[in-house]
Motif scaffolding. Sequence first.
Motif, PDB file in Angstrom:
ATOM      1  N   VAL A  88      44.114  40.639  50.636  1.00 41.19           N
ATOM      2  CA  VAL A  88      44.971  40.088  49.578  1.00 41.19           C
ATOM      3  C   VAL A  88      45.681  41.217  48.840  1.00 41.19           C
ATOM      4  O   VAL A  88      45.062  42.228  48.486  1.00 41.19           O
ATOM      5  CB  VAL A  88      44.166  39.242  48.572  1.00 41.19           C
ATOM      6  CG1 VAL A  88      45.081  38.672  47.489  1.00 41.19           C
ATOM      7  CG2 VAL A  88      43.422  38.119  49.282  1.00 41.19           C
ATOM      8  N   GLU A  89      46.976  41.040  48.628  1.00 43.72           N
ATOM      9  CA  GLU A  89      47.760  41.938  47.770  1.00 43.72           C
ATOM     10  C   GLU A  89      48.443  41.103  46.696  1.00 43.72           C
ATOM     11  O   GLU A  89      48.872  39.971  46.966  1.00 43.72           O
ATOM     12  CB  GLU A  89      48.801  42.709  48.566  1.00 43.72           C
ATOM     13  CG  GLU A  89      48.229  43.752  49.512  1.00 43.72           C
ATOM     14  CD  GLU A  89      47.570  44.925  48.796  1.00 43.72           C
ATOM     15  OE1 GLU A  89      47.689  45.013  47.555  1.00 43.72           O
ATOM     16  OE2 GLU A  89      46.933  45.745  49.484  1.00 43.72           O
ATOM     17  N   PRO A  90      48.575  41.648  45.443  1.00 45.80           N
ATOM     18  CA  PRO A  90      49.042  40.831  44.327  1.00 45.80           C
ATOM     19  C   PRO A  90      50.536  40.908  44.032  1.00 45.80           C
ATOM     20  O   PRO A  90      50.999  40.243  43.105  1.00 45.80           O
ATOM     21  CB  PRO A  90      48.251  41.409  43.154  1.00 45.80           C
ATOM     22  CG  PRO A  90      48.129  42.874  43.492  1.00 45.80           C
ATOM     23  CD  PRO A  90      48.015  42.934  44.988  1.00 45.80           C
TER      24      PRO A  90
ATOM     25  N   ALA B 259      45.162  32.798  44.949  1.00 45.30           N
ATOM     26  CA  ALA B 259      44.807  33.816  45.934  1.00 45.30           C
ATOM     27  C   ALA B 259      43.326  33.805  46.276  1.00 45.30           C
ATOM     28  O   ALA B 259      42.955  33.839  47.466  1.00 45.30           O
ATOM     29  CB  ALA B 259      45.219  35.199  45.425  1.00 45.30           C
ATOM     30  N   LEU B 260      42.477  33.752  45.247  1.00 42.46           N
ATOM     31  CA  LEU B 260      41.042  33.868  45.503  1.00 42.46           C
ATOM     32  C   LEU B 260      40.474  32.689  46.288  1.00 42.46           C
ATOM     33  O   LEU B 260      39.794  32.891  47.300  1.00 42.46           O
ATOM     34  CB  LEU B 260      40.294  34.072  44.182  1.00 42.46           C
ATOM     35  CG  LEU B 260      40.618  35.382  43.442  1.00 42.46           C
ATOM     36  CD1 LEU B 260      39.848  35.471  42.133  1.00 42.46           C
ATOM     37  CD2 LEU B 260      40.298  36.579  44.335  1.00 42.46           C
TER      38      LEU B 260
ATOM     39  N   GLU C  29      49.911  37.154  47.176  1.00 43.99           N
ATOM     40  CA  GLU C  29      49.934  36.097  46.167  1.00 43.99           C
ATOM     41  C   GLU C  29      49.527  36.703  44.826  1.00 43.99           C
ATOM     42  O   GLU C  29      48.477  37.338  44.715  1.00 43.99           O
ATOM     43  CB  GLU C  29      48.978  34.976  46.559  1.00 43.99           C
ATOM     44  CG  GLU C  29      48.699  33.940  45.500  1.00 43.99           C
ATOM     45  CD  GLU C  29      49.931  33.181  45.064  1.00 43.99           C
ATOM     46  OE1 GLU C  29      50.324  33.359  43.885  1.00 43.99           O
ATOM     47  OE2 GLU C  29      50.485  32.437  45.881  1.00 43.99           O
ATOM     48  N   ASP C  30      50.362  36.517  43.795  1.00 42.93           N
ATOM     49  CA  ASP C  30      50.083  37.148  42.507  1.00 42.93           C
ATOM     50  C   ASP C  30      49.200  36.310  41.587  1.00 42.93           C
ATOM     51  O   ASP C  30      48.657  36.829  40.612  1.00 42.93           O
ATOM     52  CB  ASP C  30      51.392  37.484  41.788  1.00 42.93           C
ATOM     53  CG  ASP C  30      52.196  36.242  41.420  1.00 42.93           C
ATOM     54  OD1 ASP C  30      52.366  35.378  42.295  1.00 42.93           O
ATOM     55  OD2 ASP C  30      52.638  36.134  40.271  1.00 42.93           O
ATOM     56  N   ASP C  31      49.023  35.039  41.873  1.00 44.45           N
ATOM     57  CA  ASP C  31      48.219  34.174  41.020  1.00 44.45           C
ATOM     58  C   ASP C  31      46.789  34.132  41.550  1.00 44.45           C
ATOM     59  O   ASP C  31      46.531  33.552  42.613  1.00 44.45           O
ATOM     60  CB  ASP C  31      48.802  32.756  41.008  1.00 44.45           C
ATOM     61  CG  ASP C  31      48.116  31.842  39.998  1.00 44.45           C
ATOM     62  OD1 ASP C  31      47.008  32.185  39.534  1.00 44.45           O
ATOM     63  OD2 ASP C  31      48.693  30.791  39.682  1.00 44.45           O
ATOM     64  N   PRO C  32      45.830  34.744  40.817  1.00 43.17           N
ATOM     65  CA  PRO C  32      44.451  34.771  41.329  1.00 43.17           C
ATOM     66  C   PRO C  32      43.831  33.387  41.453  1.00 43.17           C
ATOM     67  O   PRO C  32      42.906  33.191  42.246  1.00 43.17           O
ATOM     68  CB  PRO C  32      43.711  35.624  40.298  1.00 43.17           C
ATOM     69  CG  PRO C  32      44.553  35.571  39.066  1.00 43.17           C
ATOM     70  CD  PRO C  32      45.965  35.460  39.547  1.00 43.17           C
ATOM     71  N   ARG C  33      44.359  32.406  40.706  1.00 43.32           N
ATOM     72  CA  ARG C  33      43.821  31.044  40.815  1.00 43.32           C
ATOM     73  C   ARG C  33      44.145  30.427  42.167  1.00 43.32           C
ATOM     74  O   ARG C  33      43.487  29.472  42.593  1.00 43.32           O
ATOM     75  CB  ARG C  33      44.384  30.176  39.693  1.00 43.32           C
ATOM     76  CG  ARG C  33      43.961  30.615  38.282  1.00 43.32           C
ATOM     77  CD  ARG C  33      44.756  29.856  37.232  1.00 43.32           C
ATOM     78  NE  ARG C  33      46.185  30.120  37.362  1.00 43.32           N
ATOM     79  CZ  ARG C  33      47.124  29.539  36.601  1.00 43.32           C
ATOM     80  NH1 ARG C  33      46.778  28.640  35.684  1.00 43.32           N
ATOM     81  NH2 ARG C  33      48.391  29.838  36.772  1.00 43.32           N
TER      82      ARG C  33
END
Length: 219
Positions: free
Chosen positions: A29-31, A13-14, A7-11
């Motif tokens: 997690v990979e971005p 993913a995190l 997931e590229d969106d940290p909002r």
Amino acid sequence: MRLLLVEDDPRIALPTARALSDAGHETHVEPDGVRGLAAARCGRYDALLLDVMLPGLDGFEVARVLRAEDAEVPIVFLTARGALHDRVDGLDLGGDAYLVKPFELPELLATLRAVVRRGQNVRSARVAFGGGAGLLDARHRQVWWQGEVVGFTARKYALLEVLVLSQGRWFTREELVARVWGPDFGGEARVVDVYVSYVRRKLSPSVLESSRGLGYRVP
């Protein structure tokens, strides 16, 4: 479970990774798609949670490559792209489930349990059907008929797999839609009839039985 979240969106993913970890799952997690594909190839994961709109390689391409390499890890797409054709494309490329954002954590956890359980149940199954004329290899998602490999798209294969692995049991259209297309499918249940016709044409008219009020089965 050991999970890979791409997931590229940290909002997204995190908090998703944190919630999964709080639920007892080891989550990596990979971005982007390139790093996600590399991680999926190198690691042993119980499931892959894959965004569709990723930098580098999109999620559909990651899934296509993994399935072409016979990777068996269950794939759950997590994406804002909720159109019917996107869901169909994702499942036809080898995805096991498709959740549209925003989704609730209990729904995600239930989906993970279902796809992992299903993968464990059928991982090594080789099942004869059609009076011995057919053989379904659930490990490699392949079908033989009278000694020859028969090509199926992922969705049509999934329909046949559900029926073959429960030979003798009747499935209504609605049950098959839920298992093959998923609970979010917005189309008509009669789509099952179209796919049944396809399977019969590829194999034999007698391979799938139908009965009014009962549905379909492999005898």
